[in-house]
Design a protein around this motif. Structure first.
Motif, PDB file in Angstrom:
ATOM      1  N   GLY A  15       0.814  -1.219   0.000  1.00 20.11           N
ATOM      2  CA  GLY A  15       0.000   0.000   0.000  1.00 20.11           C
ATOM      3  C   GLY A  15       0.845   1.265   0.000  1.00 20.11           C
ATOM      4  N   PRO A  16       0.217   2.403  -0.304  1.00 22.05           N
ATOM      5  CA  PRO A  16       0.967   3.653  -0.314  1.00 22.05           C
ATOM      6  C   PRO A  16       1.334   4.105   1.097  1.00 22.05           C
ATOM      7  N   VAL A  20       7.804   6.548   2.754  1.00 21.00           N
ATOM      8  CA  VAL A  20       8.255   5.173   3.006  1.00 21.00           C
ATOM      9  C   VAL A  20       8.330   4.335   1.728  1.00 21.00           C
ATOM     10  N   GLN A  70      -0.590   6.840  -6.642  1.00 16.27           N
ATOM     11  CA  GLN A  70      -1.679   7.439  -5.852  1.00 16.27           C
ATOM     12  C   GLN A  70      -1.604   8.967  -5.893  1.00 16.27           C
ATOM     13  N   ASN A  98      -6.737   9.358  -3.489  1.00 16.09           N
ATOM     14  CA  ASN A  98      -6.702   9.350  -2.025  1.00 16.09           C
ATOM     15  C   ASN A  98      -7.838  10.180  -1.429  1.00 16.09           C
ATOM     16  N   LYS A 140      -9.083   5.058  -2.685  1.00 16.60           N
ATOM     17  CA  LYS A 140      -8.690   4.573  -1.361  1.00 16.60           C
ATOM     18  C   LYS A 140      -9.323   5.504  -0.335  1.00 16.60           C
ATOM     19  N   HIS A 169     -10.163   1.349   4.399  1.00 14.32           N
ATOM     20  CA  HIS A 169      -9.494   1.215   5.699  1.00 14.32           C
ATOM     21  C   HIS A 169     -10.585   1.293   6.762  1.00 14.32           C
ATOM     22  N   PHE A 177      -5.197   6.657  13.562  1.00 15.23           N
ATOM     23  CA  PHE A 177      -4.743   5.276  13.725  1.00 15.23           C
ATOM     24  C   PHE A 177      -5.131   4.710  15.091  1.00 15.23           C
ATOM     25  N   THR A 200      -7.758  -2.710   3.775  1.00 11.78           N
ATOM     26  CA  THR A 200      -6.531  -2.243   4.418  1.00 11.78           C
ATOM     27  C   THR A 200      -6.839  -1.898   5.866  1.00 11.78           C
ATOM     28  N   ASP A 202      -4.603  -2.639   9.840  1.00 10.47           N
ATOM     29  CA  ASP A 202      -4.178  -3.650  10.820  1.00 10.47           C
ATOM     30  C   ASP A 202      -3.874  -5.013  10.182  1.00 10.47           C
ATOM     31  N   ILE A 203      -3.171  -4.980   9.086  1.00  9.22           N
ATOM     32  CA  ILE A 203      -2.745  -6.247   8.464  1.00  9.22           C
ATOM     33  C   ILE A 203      -1.250  -6.375   8.716  1.00  9.22           C
ATOM     34  N   ALA A 224       0.388  -2.440   4.604  1.00 12.26           N
ATOM     35  CA  ALA A 224       1.134  -1.188   4.831  1.00 12.26           C
ATOM     36  C   ALA A 224       2.140  -1.410   5.969  1.00 12.26           C
ATOM     37  N   ARG A 225       1.755  -1.112   7.219  1.00 14.68           N
ATOM     38  CA  ARG A 225       2.743  -1.212   8.307  1.00 14.68           C
ATOM     39  C   ARG A 225       3.287  -2.625   8.487  1.00 14.68           C
TER      40      ARG A 225
HETATM   41  C1  LIG Z   1       3.903   6.092   7.461  1.00 12.47           C
HETATM   42  C2  LIG Z   1       2.597   5.914   6.728  1.00 12.47           C
HETATM   43  C3  LIG Z   1       2.347   6.644   5.585  1.00 12.47           C
HETATM   44  C4  LIG Z   1       1.140   6.487   4.902  1.00 12.47           C
HETATM   45  N1  LIG Z   1       0.942   7.176   3.749  1.00 12.47           N
HETATM   46  C5  LIG Z   1      -0.189   6.966   3.027  1.00 12.47           C
HETATM   47  C6  LIG Z   1      -0.365   7.575   1.753  1.00 12.47           C
HETATM   48  O1  LIG Z   1       0.507   8.295   1.247  1.00 12.47           O
HETATM   49  N2  LIG Z   1      -1.548   7.349   1.117  1.00 12.47           N
HETATM   50  C7  LIG Z   1      -2.533   6.546   1.630  1.00 12.47           C
HETATM   51  O2  LIG Z   1      -3.577   6.353   1.012  1.00 12.47           O
HETATM   52  N3  LIG Z   1      -2.359   5.915   2.816  1.00 12.47           N
HETATM   53  C8  LIG Z   1      -1.217   6.105   3.498  1.00 12.47           C
HETATM   54  N4  LIG Z   1      -1.036   5.422   4.669  1.00 12.47           N
HETATM   55  C9  LIG Z   1      -2.063   4.468   5.119  1.00 12.47           C
HETATM   56  C10 LIG Z   1      -1.735   3.037   4.671  1.00 12.47           C
HETATM   57  O3  LIG Z   1      -1.690   2.911   3.273  1.00 12.47           O
HETATM   58  C11 LIG Z   1      -2.751   2.032   5.233  1.00 12.47           C
HETATM   59  O4  LIG Z   1      -3.998   2.196   4.619  1.00 12.47           O
HETATM   60  C12 LIG Z   1      -2.909   2.188   6.743  1.00 12.47           C
HETATM   61  O5  LIG Z   1      -1.648   2.254   7.370  1.00 12.47           O
HETATM   62  C13 LIG Z   1      -3.720   1.030   7.324  1.00 12.47           C
HETATM   63  O6  LIG Z   1      -3.072  -0.177   7.121  1.00 12.47           O
HETATM   64  P1  LIG Z   1      -2.157  -0.880   8.281  1.00 12.47           P
HETATM   65  O7  LIG Z   1      -2.882  -0.678   9.591  1.00 12.47           O
HETATM   66  O8  LIG Z   1      -2.096  -2.320   7.862  1.00 12.47           O
HETATM   67  O9  LIG Z   1      -0.852  -0.169   8.286  1.00 12.47           O
HETATM   68  C14 LIG Z   1       0.153   5.587   5.382  1.00 12.47           C
HETATM   69  C15 LIG Z   1       0.416   4.857   6.545  1.00 12.47           C
HETATM   70  C16 LIG Z   1       1.615   5.005   7.219  1.00 12.47           C
HETATM   71  C17 LIG Z   1       1.872   4.180   8.444  1.00 12.47           C
END
Ligand SMILES: Cc1cc2nc3c(=O)[nH]c(=O)nc-3n(C[C@H](O)[C@H](O)[C@H](O)COP(=O)(O)O)c2cc1C
Length: 329
Positions: A15-16, A20, A70, A98, A140, A169, A177, A200, A202-203, A224-225
């Motif tokens: 994911g974006p 990062v 994105q 986005n 998204k 999400h 978050f 997306t 908490d995966i 993502a994370r």
């Molecule tokens: C450091 C960081 C930067 C992120 N940047 C973007 C972004 O540029 N665009 C976007 O749509 N989501 C962004 N996200 C959200 C993630 O793409 C993802 O949807 C979100 O972290 C939930 O997934 P996770 O809980 O598995 O990490 C970002 C998340 C993190 C942690």
């Protein structure tokens, strides 16, 4: 091959993540089995203005394909122009809009997640983007701005713009978050839409991916994370896609090093660093940018507290190698 969002395809991609998911991280994710990668979020205004920094961020290598670009913005015409450029000038495989980002600066200027407060504008943006590119277009978003079931009502309207997938999400914009992502939203949402639904939130490991495919009606997953310091999350996904319930039954929880081995761990960290040095063309700059990744890698192994202190100031490949010598559990 042309990229498509397809129902039941069970695509699992990177994911974006702003700051990062640069080219080196995307290359590594694809190498370890991600079905697709995503850029960091790109300002459509900056892109149309031909900002040099943004053009630099849009560089990618063939091995990152399929790659989704994105964009964020609030002016439909500018978003449409940006979509054209991403297809024709930069040759991306898909475009993602986005309407998710909860960052204060983004929200207060009416971008990202703020679009959920203005569904009419969001639909206009999607409509114009859809009409300005032949590439697959996804949205998204979060499950709501304030209330986690807003998306259930809104999604059918969004889908009418002709978008090809919805990535959701399970947290509201206001939640940022906090709390855990609401995964119960997916089954309810699935019956309201006909385009593929990508999950997306908490995966964090392969069990979470398997759980989504086993118990929630999703067509794909965005990691993502869970991919920070862990490109191995994308490995061996066929087993999970084919029989997620069996995977959940059989999976024994091991720590990362036990699972992949210390040699593989060290080689991958160095490979990631070398890709960064190659991409940024300057060892010290690459090492500085790589520090956060090194901290994420070390955070995945037990007892790395002291190594992390050293990792936070590395300036050369040699210093990274020296730190890795102490990884042997
Ligand atoms: C450091 C960081 C930067 C992120 N940047 C973007 C972004 O540029 N665009 C976007 O749509 N989501 C962004 N996200 C959200 C993630 O793409 C993802 O949807 C979100 O972290 C939930 O997934 P996770 O809980 O598995 O990490 C970002 C998340 C993190 C942690």
């Amino acid at each position: 091959m042309k990229f498509e969002w397809l129902k039941d395809k069970k695509l699992v991609g990177l994911g974006p993540m702003d700051g990062v998911t640069d080219s080196p991280m995307r290359q590594l994710a694809r190498h370890h089995g991600a079905d697709f990668t995503s850029t960091e979020m790109i300002s459509a205004d900056g892109l149309v203005r031909k900002s040099k920094t943004i053009f630099k961020r849009l560089n990618f290598k063939k091995r990152e394909r399929p790659i989704v670009a994105q964009i964020f913005g609030k002016d439909p015409q500018i978003m449409g122009e940006a979509a054209k450029m991403l297809e024709h000038d930069f040759k991306f495989d898909a475009i993602d809009v986005n309407a998710a980002c909860p960052a204060k600066t983004v929200i207060t200027s009416g971008h990202g997640g703020a679009l959920l407060k203005n569904p009419g504008l969001l639909c206009s943006i999607l409509d114009v983007v859809r009409h300005n590119t032949t590439l697959p277009v996804s949205l998204k978003t979060r499950c709501g701005y304030k209330d986690s079931s807003e998306i259930i009502k809104l999604a059918p309207k969004l889908e009418k713009t002709g978008i090809n997938a919805i990535i959701v999400h399970g947290r509201t914009v206001l939640q940022k978050f906090q709390n855990s992502a609401d995964k119960t939203i997916f089954n309810r949402l699935k019956s309201e839409i006909s385009v593929p639904l990508i999950a997306t939130g908490d995966i964090m490991n392969q069990n979470d991916i398997a759980d989504l495919f086993a118990h929630h009606k999703v067509d794909g997953v965005l990691v993502a994370r869970g991919a920070l310091g862990n490109p191995w999350i994308f490995e061996g996904l066929d087993i999970i896609k084919n029989n997620p319930k069996l995977f959940l039954e059989k999976n024994q929880s091991k720590n990362l090093i036990q699972k992949i081995g210390v040699q593989e761990f060290k080689e991958t960290v160095i490979k990631h660093l070398d890709l960064s040095i190659d991409y940024y063309g300057n060892e010290e700059l690459a090492c500085t940018l790589f520090r956060k990744h090194l901290l994420w890698y070390l955070g995945r192994i037990p007892g790395s507290k002291l190594l992390k202190v050293k990792a936070s100031i590395v300036k050369s490949r040699k210093q990274v190698e020296k730190i890795l010598q102490f990884v042997n559990c």
